[in-house]
Enzyme design. Structure first.
Site, short mmCIF file in Angstrom:
data_model
loop_
_atom_site.label_atom_id
_atom_site.label_comp_id
_atom_site.label_asym_id
_atom_site.label_seq_id
_atom_site.Cartn_x
_atom_site.Cartn_y
_atom_site.Cartn_z
N GLU A 98 30.14 4.83 -22.77
CA GLU A 98 29.13 3.77 -22.71
C GLU A 98 29.64 2.57 -21.93
O GLU A 98 28.96 2.04 -21.05
CB GLU A 98 28.73 3.36 -24.13
CG GLU A 98 27.66 2.28 -24.17
CD GLU A 98 26.39 2.75 -23.50
OE1 GLU A 98 26.12 2.31 -22.36
OE2 GLU A 98 25.68 3.58 -24.09
N ASP A 137 28.13 1.35 -18.23
CA ASP A 137 27.52 0.03 -18.07
C ASP A 137 28.20 -0.77 -16.96
O ASP A 137 27.53 -1.35 -16.09
CB ASP A 137 27.61 -0.75 -19.38
CG ASP A 137 26.72 -0.20 -20.48
OD1 ASP A 137 25.83 0.61 -20.16
OD2 ASP A 137 26.90 -0.59 -21.64
N SER A 167 20.77 4.19 -21.55
CA SER A 167 21.90 3.29 -21.37
C SER A 167 22.17 2.99 -19.91
O SER A 167 22.72 1.94 -19.58
CB SER A 167 23.17 3.92 -21.95
OG SER A 167 23.24 3.76 -23.33
#
Length: 524
Positions: free
Chosen positions: A252, A256, A453
Site C-alpha cells: 500500500e 501510493d 488504492s
C-alpha cells in the site's frame, strides 16, 4: 459527580469476538479527545458557501482558521483540568486541530471515562476494547465531541489488490488480452495537463508498513522520472517500518508513493504513519490537514472500512476534519473500497466504504482499462468477482444527500433506477483492475498492483499538477465536478454487483474517469 454518556460513543465487540478478561490496569495508552469548534455557526455558513461555490470560494489560512474555527482556549483548559484530576498526562494540545492527547494507565482511563477496558479475542487476533458509551463529567458535557483510543482494534484496511503472478509477471494480463501500465502512461492516456506538481505537497495517510529509499530510487530511475522528495512523518508513535512482505502493508505504502510521485514528481510527498486505530487514523488526517511545515494541498487516503464498522463519534470526527480541509483549501481523495457493493460485509446488504463516503472527500472508484498505443479503447467497471475484487460504491446510510448530487438516480440490474436520497459513492474513478494495473516496485520486487488504492493517489497527482499550474489550491472540488460532468469520461458498462454503470453518475464509477485537461478547467 453527575456524568453524561457521550453521544455516539457506544461500542460493541467485533463480530465473533469474546472477552478474555479485564485489560491490565497498569497498561499505558494514549487517548485523543476532540473538543468542540469555536464559532460553529459561522463555520457551518462558511462550509455551506464552499459546498455551493466549490473551488471559487475563499479559502482560509492556517492562522486565521485557528483563530476563527479552532477550539476555544477555555474548553482546552477544561479538558486539561479534567486530565489533572485523574492523574492523566497531556501529551499534546492543539487548538487548530481541537485535539488534546492524554496519556495514562488503563485503570486511570477506566475511572476517568466510566468504562471497563477488557481484552478481546477474535479471528484476527486480540485487541483492547470496551462496550457501551463513554461518560463525561458535567464540566465536559457538550464540550467534547469525541474520545478515541480507548479501543485499539484495527479500524481500517488497505484497498489494494496484487495481481496473481504465474512466473511471468505479465501472464494474467496477457491471458485476459490486457496490458499493464506505468502511472506515467495512465496520466498520458487520461490527458493529464503538462507539469510536475512543483511547489505542492501531497500527504499520504498510512496505517502500517513502510518504504525503502533504495526501491524508490530504482523505481523512478526505471521510469526516467525525477525522484520526488519523500519524507516520513510520525503520528502517535507510528513509524516508517517496512515489513519486507510486498503483499502486506508495504504494498500500500509503495503503491501510493510511486503513483503520486510518478504523476507529480515535482511535489513533495509527505507520508503520515500512524497506528491502525480510529484515534491513529484521525490524528494522521488532522495532523496532515493542519501541518504548517509541509503544507499539503492534497491528502490521499487508501485505507477505509464499511460505515457500519465505525462509531458515530468517529464518523462525525472524521467528517469534521474533512470540512476543515475544505475550508483550508485541501483536497481529500479517498479510495471507495475493493469489495463491490457489499464492501466485504457478509450480511446480504449494501455497504459503502468510509472515509470515501464523507461528503467532503472525493470518493475514488475503479475501472478496468484497455488501451492501444496512446488511446483508450475501452473502460468498464472493475469487477473481478467475489475473490478478485470490485469497485466499491453505493449509497451512504450515514451522510445526507449533498446539494450537488440532488436529482441523481441509482441504477441497479435490469434497468431499475431509483432516486438518490443519501450521499452517493464514488464521485470519480480511474484504472484499478489488478489485471490492467500499475507497474510498481515493493520490497525489491517488481509487481503489478491495482485496487481503488491506486485511484486516490492518481487523482492526488492530477490535483497537484492543477494546483501548480493555477498557483492556488483547488480545494474542495466535488461541487465543481458535478456542475461540469463533461470534465469526466463517462463509464457506462459493467457493475459492482448490486449497482450498475449507467449514463451519467452511477454508484460504481461516479461521474467517470478524468479527462485531465477538462478537470483543470472545471476546477479553475
Amino acid at each position: 459527580m453527575a456524568t453524561h454518556p457521550l453521544n455516539g460513543s457506544e461500542r460493541a465487540p467485533f463480530p465473533g469476538a469474546k472477552s478474555i478478561g479485564k485489560a491490565d490496569p497498569n497498561e499505558r495508552l494514549e487517548v485523543t479527545m476532540l473538543v468542540r469548534r469555536r464559532s460553529a455557526d459561522a463555520f457551518e455558513k462558511h462550509i455551506a458557501t464552499l459546498a455551493a461555490q466549490g473551488a471559487s470560494a475563499k479559502h482560509v489560512g492556517h492562522d486565521e482558521f485557528a483563530k476563527q474555527f479552532g477550539a476555544d482556549s477555555a474548553d482546552m483548559a477544561a479538558v486539561q483540568s479534567f486530565a489533572q484530576k485523574h492523574g492523566l498526562s497531556v501529551v499534546e494540545s492543539h487548538e487548530a486541530r481541537r485535539t488534546v492527547v492524554l496519556s495514562g494507565a488503563v485503570a486511570q482511563f477506566d475511572a476517568a471515562f466510566g468504562v471497563t477496558l477488557e481484552q478481546y479475542e477474535h479471528a484476527g487476533g486480540t485487541y483492547r476494547g470496551r462496550t457501551g458509551p463513554i461518560h463525561l463529567p458535567d464540566e465536559l458535557n457538550g464540550v467534547v465531541d469525541a474520545v478515541m483510543g480507548l479501543d485499539n482494534r484495527p479500524q481500517a484496511r488497505p484497498n489494494f489488490r496484487t495481481r496473481t503472478q504465474h512466473g511471468n509477471v505479465r501472464w494474467t494480463a496477457e491471458a485476459k488480452g490486457a496490458s499493464t501500465f506505468t502511472p506515467v502512461q495512465i496520466a498520458s492516456l487520461y490527458d493529464f495537463p503538462q507539469g510536475d506538481g512543483h511547489g505542492q505537497c501531497i500527504a499520504l495517510i498510512e496505517l502500517g508498513g513502510g518504504f525503502r529509499p533504495a526501491d524508490l530510487k530504482t523505481y523512478f530511475a526505471s521510469l526516467n522520472v525525477k525522484q520526488p522528495s519523500v519524507i516520513a512523518v510520525s503520528v502517535d508513535h507510528g513509524k516508517n517500518h517496512p515489513t519486507g512482505d510486498p503483499n502486506g502493508p508495504d504494498g500500500e505504502v509503495m503503491l501510493d508513493i510511486e503513483i503520486a510521485g510518478a504523476v507529480a514528481p515535482g511535489a513533495k510527498i509527505a507520508v503520515y504513519f500512524a497506528p491502525n486505530t480510529d484515534a491513529g487514523f484521525l490524528d494522521a488526517i488532522s495532523t496532515a490537514i493542519h501541518d504548517t511545515k509541509n503544507k499539503p494541498s492534497i491528502i490521499s487516503i487508501s485505507w477505509g472500512g464499511p460505515e457500519s464498522a465505525w462509531t458515530k463519534q468517529a464518523l462525525n470526527a472524521f467528517d469534521q476534519a474533512f470540512q476543515s480541509a475544505a475550508a483550508l483549501g485541501v483536497t481529500v481523495c479517498a479510495a471507495s473500497g475493493d469489495n463491490g457493493s457489499g464492501d466485504g460485509v457478509n450480511d446480504g446488504a449494501d455497504h459503502v466504504d468510509f472515509p470515501a463516503s464523507s461528503t467532503y472527500a472525493l470518493g475514488c472508484g475503479g475501472t478496468s482499462l484497455q488501451a492501444s498505443g496512446d488511446k483508450v479503447t475501452s473502460e468498464t467497471v472493475w469487477n473481478d468477482g467475489a475473490s478478485g475484487g470490485a469497485s466499491g460504491g453505493g449509497v451512504s446510510t450515514v451522510f445526507a444527500l449533498p446539494a450537488w448530487q440532488e436529482g441523481l438516480h441509482v441504477a441497479r440490474g435490469g434497468g431499475a433506477q431509483s432516486a438518490l436520497t443519501m450521499r452517493g459513492v464514488p464521485d470519480v474513478a480511474g484504472n484499478a483492475d489488478p489485471a490492467t494495473g500499475y507497474e510498481v516496485r515493493v520490497d525489491g520486487h517488481d509487481m503489478v498492483i491495482g485496487g481503488t488504492s491506486a485511484v486516490a493517489p492518481l487523482w492526488a497527482g492530477l490535483i497537484a499538477r492543477i494546483n501548480a499550474i493555477k498557483g492556488a489550491p483547488a480545494g474542495y472540488i466535488n461541487p465543481h465536478l458535478y456542475k461540469d460532468p463533461s470534465a469526466l469520461v463517462d463509464v457506462t458498462q459493467g457493475n459492482n454487483d448490486d449497482f450498475h454503470a449507467s449514463a451519467g453518475w452511477d454508484a460504481c464509477t461516479g461521474l467517470g474517469r478524468p479527462d485531465g485537461e477538462k478537470v483543470k478547467d472545471a476546477v479553475s
